[in-house]
Design a protein around this motif. Structure first.
Motif, PDB file in Angstrom:
ATOM      1  N   LYS A 147       0.840  -1.194   0.000  1.00  0.00           N
ATOM      2  CA  LYS A 147       0.000   0.000   0.000  1.00  0.00           C
ATOM      3  C   LYS A 147       0.876   1.245   0.000  1.00  0.00           C
ATOM      4  O   LYS A 147       0.553   2.242   0.629  1.00  0.00           O
ATOM      5  N   LEU A 148       1.984   1.169  -0.704  1.00  0.00           N
ATOM      6  CA  LEU A 148       2.949   2.255  -0.641  1.00  0.00           C
ATOM      7  C   LEU A 148       2.405   3.559  -1.210  1.00  0.00           C
ATOM      8  O   LEU A 148       2.931   4.622  -0.912  1.00  0.00           O
ATOM      9  N   MET A 149       1.380   3.491  -2.051  1.00  0.00           N
ATOM     10  CA  MET A 149       0.811   4.718  -2.601  1.00  0.00           C
ATOM     11  C   MET A 149      -0.296   5.269  -1.724  1.00  0.00           C
ATOM     12  O   MET A 149      -0.919   6.278  -2.035  1.00  0.00           O
ATOM     13  N   ASP A 150      -0.536   4.604  -0.621  1.00  0.00           N
ATOM     14  CA  ASP A 150      -1.592   5.034   0.282  1.00  0.00           C
ATOM     15  C   ASP A 150      -1.021   5.047   1.696  1.00  0.00           C
ATOM     16  O   ASP A 150      -0.104   4.293   2.012  1.00  0.00           O
ATOM     17  N   VAL A 151      -1.532   5.896   2.551  1.00  0.00           N
ATOM     18  CA  VAL A 151      -1.024   6.036   3.912  1.00  0.00           C
ATOM     19  C   VAL A 151      -2.200   6.023   4.883  1.00  0.00           C
ATOM     20  O   VAL A 151      -3.179   6.733   4.665  1.00  0.00           O
ATOM     21  N   PRO A 152      -2.131   5.205   5.968  1.00  0.00           N
ATOM     22  CA  PRO A 152      -3.220   5.232   6.939  1.00  0.00           C
ATOM     23  C   PRO A 152      -3.279   6.577   7.647  1.00  0.00           C
ATOM     24  O   PRO A 152      -2.264   7.276   7.769  1.00  0.00           O
ATOM     25  N   GLU A 153      -4.445   6.932   8.086  1.00  0.00           N
ATOM     26  CA  GLU A 153      -4.615   8.213   8.785  1.00  0.00           C
ATOM     27  C   GLU A 153      -3.793   8.194  10.068  1.00  0.00           C
ATOM     28  O   GLU A 153      -3.933   7.300  10.900  1.00  0.00           O
ATOM     29  N   PHE A 154      -2.925   9.181  10.191  1.00  0.00           N
ATOM     30  CA  PHE A 154      -2.027   9.220  11.348  1.00  0.00           C
ATOM     31  C   PHE A 154      -2.732   9.922  12.496  1.00  0.00           C
ATOM     32  O   PHE A 154      -2.473  11.086  12.811  1.00  0.00           O
ATOM     33  N   ASN A 155      -3.637   9.197  13.172  1.00  0.00           N
ATOM     34  CA  ASN A 155      -4.454   9.789  14.231  1.00  0.00           C
ATOM     35  C   ASN A 155      -4.022   9.252  15.597  1.00  0.00           C
ATOM     36  O   ASN A 155      -3.123   8.405  15.709  1.00  0.00           O
ATOM     37  N   ASP A 156      -4.665   9.752  16.657  1.00  0.00           N
ATOM     38  CA  ASP A 156      -4.306   9.349  18.023  1.00  0.00           C
ATOM     39  C   ASP A 156      -4.481   7.854  18.231  1.00  0.00           C
ATOM     40  O   ASP A 156      -3.711   7.226  18.976  1.00  0.00           O
TER      41      ASP A 156
END
Length: 491
Positions: free
Chosen positions: A258-267
């Motif tokens: 999933k290198l072209m996508d990034v998980p939401e960097f949330n708490d």
């Protein structure tokens, strides 16, 4: 003449740079407004003193002088290398560079430890942009040799080569990027692996510990000694890289990453990672983890050194450089006064020479004395070339006395007295010291042999003459205490 480096920003990276310079004989002047800077760098330096010298089988230069300064001008005075390691804020870096260039020598190298900014961005608005280059290290700076050197057309070719030469003299490997790019080379790989790891965590596929284990028990070890492309070339078997690409190239079309996508960097994601990480390694303090890390790095790089491969080949090359500037690299005819025991070994105790008691294990005393014997043989002309010619010395007897203990990072010196060097017989007495403290003695009796017949024979005239020269010079030395108790004294 001792060189001087200035460190601007004394955090983990700045402290690592300070240790690398200092332990390679440079004077280091630190500027950092943090009131804790001296303590923090002191702790980094303590780890470096324990681990870095053990990478070398030659003595490092005498440690330079470390000083801390509240005034930047004082910290920069006389510095030929200035290493900037302030936080990754471009406006702050521009401000710092302006202050540096208002005080520093015009010929000094200004290296930036930045992991993300390109040199053209750093050089914007500078009075002398050609003085600024990227010299991006990897933590711990005092152990890992890679430095990404990134330059622009503003940097003169001679200036770049001189900077690279200084880094090489510190035992580092300057990887010169002639074309700049965001995050340089290595951090782009790390970012790719990091992004994929975040998805594996978020999707519940693996924990932080499982991901770390996948790296350290598998491809991480391969990468440490061969890198990426050479590893895959080997994976292609006898057909090589083309075969590998034919086999695995089509996989690039599969939705594996999933290198072209990034998980939401949330708490929620931060808490997930932090909780698992604390559970994984929270039993150790940061300082304990640093020492464990240093132990592992030194052991791996010394193992590679024995194979003259990868980072180990770089260490061997640096040892050659170090030995060339010490008595350990001096031929007998240039030794000068031979009337005292000859220094045949000078080095730090490496981490992998210590045992469960924390001091040098008994087998390493024999190793050290064997190295001293080899150095003595080299001095009298019984060197590799002599051995290739079919003659050498074989050890017949050895006796070691253990008198005191010594720990990792401490510097030891072996001084050798020749008790007998005549005909086929060579009788040596080694004394090992840490400063003025006598640690051990090693007594060895050797016979000169023909490698063809494996029987004793007379040495060459040149070897005999060299032994006679040492015997005459050391004739006035008293017979050492402890000698002859296990190996009979010559009559």
């Amino acid at each position: 003449m001792t060189k001087t480096a200035a460190i601007v920003g004394g955090g983990v990276i700045g402290g690592g740079w300070a240790a690398r310079f200092l332990l390679n004989g440079w004077n280091v002047q630190v500027f950092d407004p943090d009131p804790e800077a001296e303590r923090k760098i002191g702790e980094v330096l303590a780890n470096a003193r324990r681990s870095l010298p053990g990478l070398s089988d030659a003595p490092l230069p005498e440690e330079g002088k470390l000083s801390f300064h509240d005034d930047m001008g004082a910290a920069l005075k006389g510095a030929v290398w200035i290493q900037e390691s302030v936080p990754e804020v471009l406006e702050l870096k521009h401000k710092i560079f302006a202050q540096i260039q208002s005080h520093c020598d015009k010929g000094a190298v200004i290296g930036s430890s930045t992991s993300g900014f390109k040199p053209s961005e750093l050089q914007q608005g500078a009075d002398a942009p050609g003085q600024i280059i990227v010299t991006h290290p990897f933590n711990p700076v005092y152990l890992l040799p890679l430095i990404e050197v990134v330059t622009t057309e503003e940097n003169d070719a001679d200036f770049i080569e001189a900077a690279k030469a200084e880094l090489t003299g510190l035992g580092l490997y300057p990887l010169h990027l002639k074309k700049e790019i965001d995050a340089h080379i290595a951090d782009r790989f790390l970012e790719a692996v990091w992004r994929e790891a975040l998805w594996l965590l978020k999707d519940g596929i693996a924990t932080t510990e499982e991901i770390d284990n996948a790296i350290r028990y598998g491809f991480g070890i391969r990468w440490a000694q061969m890198g990426l492309f050479e590893t895959y070339r080997v994976a292609g078997g006898e057909a090589g890289m083309k075969h590998f690409m034919a086999q695995f190239g089509p996989c690039l079309k599969f939705p594996w990453t999933k290198l072209m996508d990034v998980p939401e960097f949330n708490d929620e994601l931060v808490d997930l990672i932090a909780g698992q990480s604390d559970e994984q390694s929270g039993a150790y303090s940061i300082r304990e983890l640093e020492r464990i890390r240093d132990n592992n790095l030194v052991a791996m790089m010394r193992a590679l050194k024995a194979q003259d491969w990868g980072a180990g080949a770089l260490l061997k090359s640096h040892d050659t450089l170090l030995k060339g500037g010490t008595p350990l690299g001096t031929p007998l005819e240039a030794m000068g006064d031979l009337s005292q025991p000859i220094v045949t070994l000078s080095r730090a105790v490496p981490l992998d020479w210590t045992d469960y008691n924390g001091h040098m294990t008994e087998s390493r005393y024999l190793d050290a004395f064997a190295q001293s014997t080899d150095r003595f043989m080299d001095l009298i002309g019984a060197n590799n070339e002599y051995i290739e010619g079919g003659m050498s010395y074989f050890t017949a007897e050895t006796h070691i006395r253990h008198l005191d203990e010594v720990r990792a990072g401490e510097r030891i010196e072996v001084r050798t007295q020749m008790l007998l060097g005549k005909g086929k017989k060579l009788h040596l007495f080694h004394s090992m010291y840490a400063g003025d403290k006598l640690l051990a003695t090693g007594e060895s009796f050797l016979l000169h042999v023909s490698l063809e017949t494996r029987r004793p024979c007379e040495p060459s005239e040149a070897v005999s003459a060299a032994m006679a020269k040492i015997a005459e010079a050391q004739a006035g030395l008293p017979y050492p205490e402890g000698a002859g108790s296990a190996i009979r004294a010559p009559k």
